[in-house]
Motif scaffolding. Structure first.
Motif, PDB file in Angstrom:
ATOM      1  N   VAL A 242      45.974  52.405  46.441  1.00  0.00           N
ATOM      2  CA  VAL A 242      46.226  51.188  47.237  1.00  0.00           C
ATOM      3  C   VAL A 242      45.241  50.078  47.179  1.00  0.00           C
ATOM      4  O   VAL A 242      45.642  48.996  47.683  1.00  0.00           O
ATOM      5  CB  VAL A 242      46.845  51.525  48.615  1.00  0.00           C
ATOM      6  CG1 VAL A 242      48.137  52.202  48.628  1.00  0.00           C
ATOM      7  CG2 VAL A 242      45.814  51.662  49.739  1.00  0.00           C
ATOM      8  N   SER A 243      44.058  50.325  46.654  1.00  0.00           N
ATOM      9  CA  SER A 243      43.109  49.567  46.657  1.00  0.00           C
ATOM     10  C   SER A 243      42.327  49.237  45.518  1.00  0.00           C
ATOM     11  O   SER A 243      41.407  49.964  44.999  1.00  0.00           O
ATOM     12  CB  SER A 243      41.836  49.846  47.687  1.00  0.00           C
ATOM     13  OG  SER A 243      40.939  48.817  47.988  1.00  0.00           O
ATOM     14  N   PRO A 244      42.645  48.178  44.616  1.00  0.00           N
ATOM     15  CA  PRO A 244      42.170  47.890  43.596  1.00  0.00           C
ATOM     16  C   PRO A 244      40.688  47.296  43.760  1.00  0.00           C
ATOM     17  O   PRO A 244      39.883  47.654  42.758  1.00  0.00           O
ATOM     18  CB  PRO A 244      42.905  46.584  42.973  1.00  0.00           C
ATOM     19  CG  PRO A 244      43.539  46.171  44.341  1.00  0.00           C
ATOM     20  CD  PRO A 244      43.746  47.294  45.087  1.00  0.00           C
ATOM     21  N   TRP A 245      40.204  46.827  44.997  1.00  0.00           N
ATOM     22  CA  TRP A 245      38.993  46.405  45.286  1.00  0.00           C
ATOM     23  C   TRP A 245      37.949  47.521  45.306  1.00  0.00           C
ATOM     24  O   TRP A 245      36.991  47.469  44.852  1.00  0.00           O
ATOM     25  CB  TRP A 245      38.936  45.813  46.703  1.00  0.00           C
ATOM     26  CG  TRP A 245      39.608  44.474  46.406  1.00  0.00           C
ATOM     27  CD1 TRP A 245      40.583  44.156  47.186  1.00  0.00           C
ATOM     28  CD2 TRP A 245      39.221  43.213  45.831  1.00  0.00           C
ATOM     29  NE1 TRP A 245      41.055  43.020  47.021  1.00  0.00           N
ATOM     30  CE2 TRP A 245      40.119  42.139  46.019  1.00  0.00           C
ATOM     31  CE3 TRP A 245      38.131  42.886  45.122  1.00  0.00           C
ATOM     32  CZ2 TRP A 245      40.108  41.025  45.555  1.00  0.00           C
ATOM     33  CZ3 TRP A 245      38.218  41.770  44.369  1.00  0.00           C
ATOM     34  CH2 TRP A 245      39.324  40.819  44.592  1.00  0.00           C
ATOM     35  N   ARG A 246      38.483  48.896  45.742  1.00  0.00           N
ATOM     36  CA  ARG A 246      37.769  49.820  45.611  1.00  0.00           C
ATOM     37  C   ARG A 246      37.349  50.389  44.235  1.00  0.00           C
ATOM     38  O   ARG A 246      36.467  51.095  44.099  1.00  0.00           O
ATOM     39  CB  ARG A 246      38.287  51.142  46.615  1.00  0.00           C
ATOM     40  CG  ARG A 246      37.316  52.460  46.686  1.00  0.00           C
ATOM     41  CD  ARG A 246      37.901  53.198  47.804  1.00  0.00           C
ATOM     42  NE  ARG A 246      37.762  52.444  49.047  1.00  0.00           N
ATOM     43  CZ  ARG A 246      37.781  53.073  50.254  1.00  0.00           C
ATOM     44  NH1 ARG A 246      37.898  54.545  50.498  1.00  0.00           N
ATOM     45  NH2 ARG A 246      37.569  52.540  51.354  1.00  0.00           N
ATOM     46  N   ILE A 337      39.581  52.049  34.147  1.00  0.00           N
ATOM     47  CA  ILE A 337      40.342  50.874  33.699  1.00  0.00           C
ATOM     48  C   ILE A 337      41.717  51.226  33.880  1.00  0.00           C
ATOM     49  O   ILE A 337      42.474  50.505  34.250  1.00  0.00           O
ATOM     50  CB  ILE A 337      39.954  50.615  32.379  1.00  0.00           C
ATOM     51  CG1 ILE A 337      38.479  49.832  32.362  1.00  0.00           C
ATOM     52  CG2 ILE A 337      40.889  49.501  31.732  1.00  0.00           C
ATOM     53  CD1 ILE A 337      38.066  49.363  31.133  1.00  0.00           C
ATOM     54  N   ALA A 338      41.879  52.358  33.400  1.00  0.00           N
ATOM     55  CA  ALA A 338      43.306  53.056  33.679  1.00  0.00           C
ATOM     56  C   ALA A 338      44.002  53.120  35.049  1.00  0.00           C
ATOM     57  O   ALA A 338      44.941  52.715  35.266  1.00  0.00           O
ATOM     58  CB  ALA A 338      43.484  54.208  32.949  1.00  0.00           C
ATOM     59  N   ILE A 339      42.911  53.549  36.093  1.00  0.00           N
ATOM     60  CA  ILE A 339      43.431  53.552  37.519  1.00  0.00           C
ATOM     61  C   ILE A 339      43.475  52.209  38.013  1.00  0.00           C
ATOM     62  O   ILE A 339      44.463  51.946  38.733  1.00  0.00           O
ATOM     63  CB  ILE A 339      42.252  54.342  38.057  1.00  0.00           C
ATOM     64  CG1 ILE A 339      42.092  55.669  37.645  1.00  0.00           C
ATOM     65  CG2 ILE A 339      42.324  54.257  39.740  1.00  0.00           C
ATOM     66  CD1 ILE A 339      41.007  56.623  38.024  1.00  0.00           C
ATOM     67  N   LEU A 340      42.741  51.127  37.556  1.00  0.00           N
ATOM     68  CA  LEU A 340      42.967  49.813  38.082  1.00  0.00           C
ATOM     69  C   LEU A 340      44.101  49.433  37.694  1.00  0.00           C
ATOM     70  O   LEU A 340      44.865  48.622  38.444  1.00  0.00           O
ATOM     71  CB  LEU A 340      41.827  49.023  37.481  1.00  0.00           C
ATOM     72  CG  LEU A 340      41.700  47.526  37.879  1.00  0.00           C
ATOM     73  CD1 LEU A 340      41.664  47.391  39.707  1.00  0.00           C
ATOM     74  CD2 LEU A 340      40.462  46.777  37.204  1.00  0.00           C
ATOM     75  N   VAL A 341      44.681  49.407  36.485  1.00  0.00           N
ATOM     76  CA  VAL A 341      45.830  49.031  36.000  1.00  0.00           C
ATOM     77  C   VAL A 341      46.979  49.693  36.659  1.00  0.00           C
ATOM     78  O   VAL A 341      47.943  48.876  37.150  1.00  0.00           O
ATOM     79  CB  VAL A 341      46.157  49.195  34.542  1.00  0.00           C
ATOM     80  CG1 VAL A 341      47.459  49.095  33.949  1.00  0.00           C
ATOM     81  CG2 VAL A 341      45.028  48.419  33.621  1.00  0.00           C
ATOM     82  N   PHE A 342      46.966  51.038  37.070  1.00  0.00           N
ATOM     83  CA  PHE A 342      47.991  51.676  37.703  1.00  0.00           C
ATOM     84  C   PHE A 342      47.969  51.272  39.164  1.00  0.00           C
ATOM     85  O   PHE A 342      49.059  50.808  39.914  1.00  0.00           O
ATOM     86  CB  PHE A 342      47.527  53.239  37.890  1.00  0.00           C
ATOM     87  CG  PHE A 342      48.393  53.999  38.902  1.00  0.00           C
ATOM     88  CD1 PHE A 342      49.478  54.130  38.850  1.00  0.00           C
ATOM     89  CD2 PHE A 342      47.538  54.242  40.195  1.00  0.00           C
ATOM     90  CE1 PHE A 342      50.093  54.996  40.046  1.00  0.00           C
ATOM     91  CE2 PHE A 342      48.269  55.005  41.453  1.00  0.00           C
ATOM     92  CZ  PHE A 342      49.518  55.334  41.155  1.00  0.00           C
ATOM     93  N   VAL A 343      46.806  50.929  39.993  1.00  0.00           N
ATOM     94  CA  VAL A 343      46.706  50.317  41.216  1.00  0.00           C
ATOM     95  C   VAL A 343      47.437  49.032  41.270  1.00  0.00           C
ATOM     96  O   VAL A 343      48.181  48.820  42.151  1.00  0.00           O
ATOM     97  CB  VAL A 343      45.469  50.532  41.689  1.00  0.00           C
ATOM     98  CG1 VAL A 343      45.279  49.899  43.109  1.00  0.00           C
ATOM     99  CG2 VAL A 343      44.895  52.074  41.818  1.00  0.00           C
ATOM    100  N   LEU A 344      46.891  48.229  40.404  1.00  0.00           N
ATOM    101  CA  LEU A 344      47.534  46.877  40.317  1.00  0.00           C
ATOM    102  C   LEU A 344      49.156  46.786  40.353  1.00  0.00           C
ATOM    103  O   LEU A 344      49.609  45.996  40.754  1.00  0.00           O
ATOM    104  CB  LEU A 344      46.772  45.954  39.239  1.00  0.00           C
ATOM    105  CG  LEU A 344      45.281  45.737  39.569  1.00  0.00           C
ATOM    106  CD1 LEU A 344      44.660  45.034  38.330  1.00  0.00           C
ATOM    107  CD2 LEU A 344      45.150  44.791  40.983  1.00  0.00           C
ATOM    108  N   THR A 345      49.422  47.565  39.073  1.00  0.00           N
ATOM    109  CA  THR A 345      50.886  47.750  39.012  1.00  0.00           C
ATOM    110  C   THR A 345      51.582  48.268  40.274  1.00  0.00           C
ATOM    111  O   THR A 345      52.600  47.573  40.646  1.00  0.00           O
ATOM    112  CB  THR A 345      51.200  48.620  37.739  1.00  0.00           C
ATOM    113  OG1 THR A 345      50.483  48.191  36.652  1.00  0.00           O
ATOM    114  CG2 THR A 345      52.747  48.704  37.509  1.00  0.00           C
TER     115      THR A 345
END
Length: 349
Positions: A242-246, A337-345
């Motif tokens: 739930v946290s893209p900032w993290r 990067i893949a995790i960031l895309v997942f969290v943002l989505t």
């Protein structure tokens, strides 16, 4: 126990609640009815009608029949035991149920706006198509409570930490911790779903993360180390999704640590035409400041390019350990990067 001619004799089904057992109502029958006013099957009841027959503290009103009753702004039920009661279709605006035992009770199709359920026991209770806006559920026990098509808003009060988690934290026995932890995790997930269905997104994330926090602690308690480590990683890298900032913070830390290590593990080599320059720090405590600064600027640039897997080829790692570090950073960078895309989505959804 059967009733007499002037006693109610209503025996509700209390087999589901082991700590209470079965009770027999021994109140006087009401008017010419078969049972007392609480258990008589009549039309809509009101609090004015019920008030003269109010229950004393600790008395039991199990199985009370209050379908369609008008019970707004009354404290008749505070601290009472109403296991298996039926409030279907009742209007209970700002009604005080605080401290009441309401297990297996039905609040289906009820208007419960502003109702007070603080410290109440609501395990196995059903709220189907109930209006719970502005209601207070702080310190209530909500394990296995059913919320189906229920309406809440941002003013519906729930605890930041459920009573089950508080008791789990203070428990010393592993079995008790597991039992309370499972109740807490289940309830957090239920509240997460309820708030998501009512578009109260900001508060639902809190329950989502607390459910995972409880599961993480349970994994350690039950020696499930693989699951515990997986949840620890999810917690620190992305706050359970739930946290893209993290994720960005972890990515930044990876880039900076890698940039610091490249000059210490063999260095990096830059090729410009026929000229080849190697940036390394063989003795980190003695080099000239400008050389150190230039080396780490180049190293930071190389670390960013490696993290992003851009692969310009103008700078390359030198030595086995620097190459190993570059490969590791590339893999972790792709994963982050893949995790960031997942969290943002997920956050958009």
């Amino acid at each position: 126990m059967p009733g007499t001619d002037d006693r109610c004799g209503f025996v509700p089904d209390g087999s589901e609640v082991a700590d209470k057992g079965v009770t027999c109502c021994w109140r006087p029958v009401w008017a010419d009815r078969e049972h007392c006013i609480w258990h008589a099957s009549i039309g809509e009841k009101s609090w004015e009608l019920l008030e003269p027959h109010a229950s004393s503290l600790g008395d039991r009103l199990d199985g009370a029949k209050l379908r369609g009753a008008s019970l707004s702004r009354t404290d008749l039920f505070a601290g009472c035991t109403l296991i298996g009661a039926d409030f279907t279709g009742a209007t209970c605006i700002e009604t005080d149920f605080s401290g009441a035992d309401l297990r297996w009770t039905e609040f289906n199709d009820c208007n419960l706006t502003g109702a007070n359920y603080a410290h109440a026991t609501l395990e196995d209770t059903t709220f189907v198509r109930a209006d719970l806006r502005d209601a207070d559920f702080r310190r209530a026990r909500l394990y296995r409570t059913v919320f189906a098509d229920a309406h809440v808003n941002s003013q519906t009060a729930f605890d930041k930490e459920l009573v089950y988690e508080t008791r789990m934290r203070n428990a010393t026995d592993a079995g008790t911790k597991t039992e309370l932890g499972e109740a807490a995790a289940w309830t957090y997930r239920r509240l997460d779903r309820l708030l998501r269905q009512n578009a109260v997104a900001k508060r639902r994330h809190r329950f989502y993360t607390r459910a995972h926090d409880v599961r993480r602690r349970l994994a350690w308690v039950n020696d499930n180390y693989l699951k515990a480590l997986k949840l620890e990683g999810s917690r620190w890298v992305m706050r359970y999704g739930v946290s893209p900032w993290r994720v960005l913070a972890v990515s930044g830390l990876l880039v900076l640590v890698s940039a610091f290590l490249y000059p210490l593990t063999g260095g990096i080599q830059e090729t410009a035409g026929q000229t080849t320059l190697t940036y390394t720090i063989e003795e980190p405590t003695s080099p000239v400041l400008w050389h150190v600064s230039r080396t780490y600027v180049k190293s930071l640039y190389f670390s960013v390019v490696t993290y992003a897997t851009l692969g310009y080829g103008d700078i390359q790692p030198v030595g086995l350990w620097a190459r190993f570090l570059a490969g590791l950073e590339t893999i972790l960078g792709s994963l982050l990067i893949a995790i960031l895309v997942f969290v943002l989505t997920r956050s958009v959804e």
